[in-house]
Design a protein around this motif. Structure first.
Motif, PDB file in Angstrom:
ATOM      1  N   ASP A   9       0.915  -1.233  -0.030  1.00 41.10           N
ATOM      2  CA  ASP A   9       0.099   0.086   0.011  1.00 41.10           C
ATOM      3  C   ASP A   9       0.882   1.379   0.018  1.00 41.10           C
ATOM      4  OD1 ASP A   9       0.763  -0.723   2.560  1.00 41.10           O
ATOM      5  OD2 ASP A   9      -0.564   0.505   3.343  1.00 41.10           O
ATOM      6  N   SER A  10       2.090   1.060   0.240  1.00 34.80           N
ATOM      7  CA  SER A  10       3.093   2.253   0.143  1.00 34.80           C
ATOM      8  C   SER A  10       3.686   2.337  -1.301  1.00 34.80           C
ATOM      9  CB  SER A  10       4.161   2.084   1.072  1.00 34.80           C
ATOM     10  OG  SER A  10       5.134   3.084   0.683  1.00 34.80           O
ATOM     11  N   VAL A  11       3.314   3.699  -1.694  1.00 32.45           N
ATOM     12  CA  VAL A  11       3.560   3.781  -3.130  1.00 32.45           C
ATOM     13  C   VAL A  11       5.222   4.126  -3.067  1.00 32.45           C
ATOM     14  CG1 VAL A  11       3.198   6.386  -2.897  1.00 32.45           C
ATOM     15  CG2 VAL A  11       3.274   5.318  -5.140  1.00 32.45           C
ATOM     16  N   THR A  12       5.781   4.629  -1.987  1.00 32.94           N
ATOM     17  CA  THR A  12       7.243   4.817  -1.960  1.00 32.94           C
ATOM     18  C   THR A  12       8.009   3.222  -1.988  1.00 32.94           C
ATOM     19  OG1 THR A  12       6.940   6.559  -0.517  1.00 32.94           O
ATOM     20  CG2 THR A  12       9.020   5.638  -0.532  1.00 32.94           C
ATOM     21  N   THR A  13       7.368   2.471  -1.325  1.00 36.91           N
ATOM     22  CA  THR A  13       8.015   1.159  -1.450  1.00 36.91           C
ATOM     23  C   THR A  13       7.687   0.387  -2.687  1.00 36.91           C
ATOM     24  OG1 THR A  13       7.778   0.758   1.041  1.00 36.91           O
ATOM     25  CG2 THR A  13       8.026  -1.202  -0.250  1.00 36.91           C
ATOM     26  N   ARG A  14       6.586   0.761  -3.306  1.00 32.80           N
ATOM     27  CA  ARG A  14       6.287   0.227  -4.794  1.00 32.80           C
ATOM     28  C   ARG A  14       7.595   0.796  -5.726  1.00 32.80           C
ATOM     29  NH1 ARG A  14       0.839   1.195  -3.791  1.00 32.80           N
ATOM     30  NH2 ARG A  14       0.856   2.612  -5.658  1.00 32.80           N
ATOM     31  N   ILE A  15       7.578   2.083  -5.693  1.00 32.17           N
ATOM     32  CA  ILE A  15       8.574   2.809  -6.436  1.00 32.17           C
ATOM     33  C   ILE A  15      10.003   1.983  -6.402  1.00 32.17           C
ATOM     34  CG2 ILE A  15       9.820   4.878  -7.072  1.00 32.17           C
ATOM     35  CD1 ILE A  15       7.159   6.498  -6.591  1.00 32.17           C
ATOM     36  N   ASP A  16      10.405   1.842  -4.869  1.00 32.33           N
ATOM     37  CA  ASP A  16      11.612   1.360  -4.593  1.00 32.33           C
ATOM     38  C   ASP A  16      11.807  -0.024  -5.250  1.00 32.33           C
ATOM     39  OD1 ASP A  16      12.198   3.776  -3.369  1.00 32.33           O
ATOM     40  OD2 ASP A  16      12.046   2.921  -1.315  1.00 32.33           O
ATOM     41  N   LEU A  17      10.792  -0.748  -5.067  1.00 35.28           N
ATOM     42  CA  LEU A  17      10.984  -2.105  -5.553  1.00 35.28           C
ATOM     43  C   LEU A  17      11.058  -2.315  -7.125  1.00 35.28           C
ATOM     44  CD1 LEU A  17       8.237  -4.067  -3.281  1.00 35.28           C
ATOM     45  CD2 LEU A  17      10.819  -4.556  -3.444  1.00 35.28           C
ATOM     46  N   ARG A  18      10.118  -1.491  -7.702  1.00 37.81           N
ATOM     47  CA  ARG A  18      10.079  -1.448  -9.253  1.00 37.81           C
ATOM     48  C   ARG A  18      11.521  -1.142  -9.758  1.00 37.81           C
ATOM     49  NH1 ARG A  18       6.713  -1.022 -13.521  1.00 37.81           N
ATOM     50  NH2 ARG A  18       4.968  -1.144 -12.450  1.00 37.81           N
ATOM     51  N   LYS A  19      12.038  -0.151  -9.307  1.00 40.02           N
ATOM     52  CA  LYS A  19      13.339   0.413  -9.784  1.00 40.02           C
ATOM     53  C   LYS A  19      14.338  -0.718  -9.501  1.00 40.02           C
ATOM     54  CE  LYS A  19      15.846   4.751  -8.960  1.00 40.02           C
ATOM     55  NZ  LYS A  19      16.218   5.746  -7.851  1.00 40.02           N
ATOM     56  N   VAL A  50       5.455 -13.223  -6.416  1.00 34.88           N
ATOM     57  CA  VAL A  50       4.901 -12.268  -5.777  1.00 34.88           C
ATOM     58  C   VAL A  50       5.772 -11.902  -4.804  1.00 34.88           C
ATOM     59  CG1 VAL A  50       2.601 -11.695  -4.586  1.00 34.88           C
ATOM     60  CG2 VAL A  50       2.656 -13.370  -6.476  1.00 34.88           C
ATOM     61  N   ILE A  51       5.851 -10.450  -4.487  1.00 37.88           N
ATOM     62  CA  ILE A  51       6.511  -9.897  -3.328  1.00 37.88           C
ATOM     63  C   ILE A  51       5.390  -8.949  -2.664  1.00 37.88           C
ATOM     64  CG2 ILE A  51       8.256  -8.295  -2.443  1.00 37.88           C
ATOM     65  CD1 ILE A  51       9.979  -8.981  -4.995  1.00 37.88           C
ATOM     66  N   CYS A  52       4.993  -9.429  -1.627  1.00 35.67           N
ATOM     67  CA  CYS A  52       3.749  -8.912  -0.937  1.00 35.67           C
ATOM     68  C   CYS A  52       4.026  -8.420   0.441  1.00 35.67           C
ATOM     69  CB  CYS A  52       2.812  -9.864  -1.017  1.00 35.67           C
ATOM     70  SG  CYS A  52       1.004  -9.464  -0.417  1.00 35.67           S
ATOM     71  N   ASP A  53       3.679  -6.996   0.840  1.00 38.02           N
ATOM     72  CA  ASP A  53       3.540  -6.643   2.290  1.00 38.02           C
ATOM     73  C   ASP A  53       2.685  -7.439   3.116  1.00 38.02           C
ATOM     74  OD1 ASP A  53       4.225  -4.870   4.445  1.00 38.02           O
ATOM     75  OD2 ASP A  53       2.593  -3.368   3.516  1.00 38.02           O
ATOM     76  N   TYR A  54       2.773  -7.269   4.433  1.00 34.29           N
ATOM     77  CA  TYR A  54       1.930  -7.857   5.366  1.00 34.29           C
ATOM     78  C   TYR A  54       0.670  -6.990   5.610  1.00 34.29           C
ATOM     79  CZ  TYR A  54      -0.585 -10.125   9.020  1.00 34.29           C
ATOM     80  OH  TYR A  54      -1.621 -10.745   9.774  1.00 34.29           O
ATOM     81  N   HIS A  55       1.084  -5.593   6.304  1.00 38.13           N
ATOM     82  CA  HIS A  55       0.085  -4.908   6.821  1.00 38.13           C
ATOM     83  C   HIS A  55      -0.387  -3.936   5.763  1.00 38.13           C
ATOM     84  CE1 HIS A  55       0.153  -5.537  11.105  1.00 38.13           C
ATOM     85  NE2 HIS A  55       1.547  -5.514  11.060  1.00 38.13           N
TER      86      HIS A  55
END
Lengths: 129, 195
Positions: A9-19, A50-55
């Protein structure tokens, strides 16, 4: 290279992961919460990992992964949980449902990419057998 | 025989002081690991005699551990975080949407709370998702700075005009602490544990 679904749900983490993942030429798709993850997976059943957050809102990471497994052609897709949670009890629950690995946030590039590579190689080997 | 009351108070005070020190350290560590600044960040204590400086936005997260409730709040101005996001992601500050600014702060608090839970034992906990609200709409009463279970501090960086103002509230009693404080477990952020 692999098709990887990242769920956070964190766009920052999604950007970091995508990069990080695109730097080694993986094809990345995103979901913004647990329910969205199942929806996105249904439209992309060729996902390799799949790489997935928990909360997350709506549905937590383990619920999302169970939902994805129920949609997967052979009932399994390699899944990693990337979270701030370090609870032994949650890890045990994850192990039981078939999660392949657990990373505590914040992630570092090298261990993440090494883990992704190891899991994908193992899957490829399995498919050849 | 019942222990004299002042000793209990001293133990309780020590508990708060030790954990406040730990949580302040966590606020710095998470800043360095997650925000990855190119400069030195530091902690600035806010004396109890000073008013706590509320900023435009407040991001909150809380956890119920059973024996202890912890609430963390971070007050900030958008323009301060906008610069952090721009520097961290190497993008033009003007193009950064408000959503990304709020998200950076929420994820920072999320990481802080994760480390705090790891220290205190994290099974059977109830954690909130971080939420952000305008401070003015919250009508949040200024905390009583002389309460021993509250602490305010700033994470500041060069020139001291930029800062995050952090606020922690620990609710427990020494009886609960003595009865239920779990053993600390070792946690290695970033390391992949394969099953």
């Amino acid at each position: 290279m692999a098709k990887i679904l990242i769920v956070d749900d964190s766009v920052t983490t999604r950007i970091d992961l995508r990069k990080t993942l695109e730097e080694v030429n993986h094809d990345v798709i995103e979901a913004v919460d647990g329910e969205d993850a199942i929806k996105v997976y249904k439209q992309n059943k060729d996902v390799n990992l799949v790489i997935c957050d928990y909360h997350m809102p709506k549905l937590n990471g383990l619920g999302a992964v169970e939902g994805i497994f129920s949609e997967a052609p052979n009932g399994q897709v390699p899944c990693l949980i990337l979270t701030t949670e370090s609870s032994a009890q949650l890890k045990q629950e994850g192990r039981k449902i078939g999660i392949r690995g657990w990373i505590i946030k914040p992630f570092e590039k090298k261990p993440l990419l090494d883990g992704v590579r190891m899991i994908l190689e193992k899957e490829a080997k399995k498919a050849q057998e | 025989m019942e222990a004299p009351k002042f000793e209990v108070k001293e133990l309780e005070q020590n508990f708060y002081e030790d954990n406040f020190a730990f949580i302040q350290k966590v606020s710095l560590e998470c800043f360095e690991e997650f925000i990855r600044p190119e400069y030195q960040v530091s902690i600035k204590e806010i004396p109890q005699t000073e008013n706590f400086d509320f900023d435009h936005w407040v991001c909150s997260i809380s956890v119920k551990l059973g024996w202890c409730n912890i609430g963390l709040k971070l007050h900030y101005r958008s323009e301060v975080v906008r610069e952090l996001v721009a520097s961290r992601m190497k993008i033009n500050a003007k193009t950064i949407p408000e959503k990304l600014i709020q998200d950076l702060v929420q994820e920072y608090l999320n990481l802080m709370m994760g480390k705090i839970k790891n220290k205190f034992g994290s099974d059977n906990t109830i954690v909130s998702l971080p939420t952000t609200k305008p401070t003015s709409d919250q009508e949040d009463p200024r905390i009583d700075m002389i309460d021993r279970n509250n602490l305010c501090w700033q994470v500041t960086w060069p020139d001291n005009c930029f800062y995050f103002a952090c606020q922690i509230n620990l609710e427990t009693s020494i009886e609960q602490v003595q009865a239920e404080l779990p053993e600390e477990t070792e946690v290695n952020p970033g390391v992949l544990e394969l099953f």
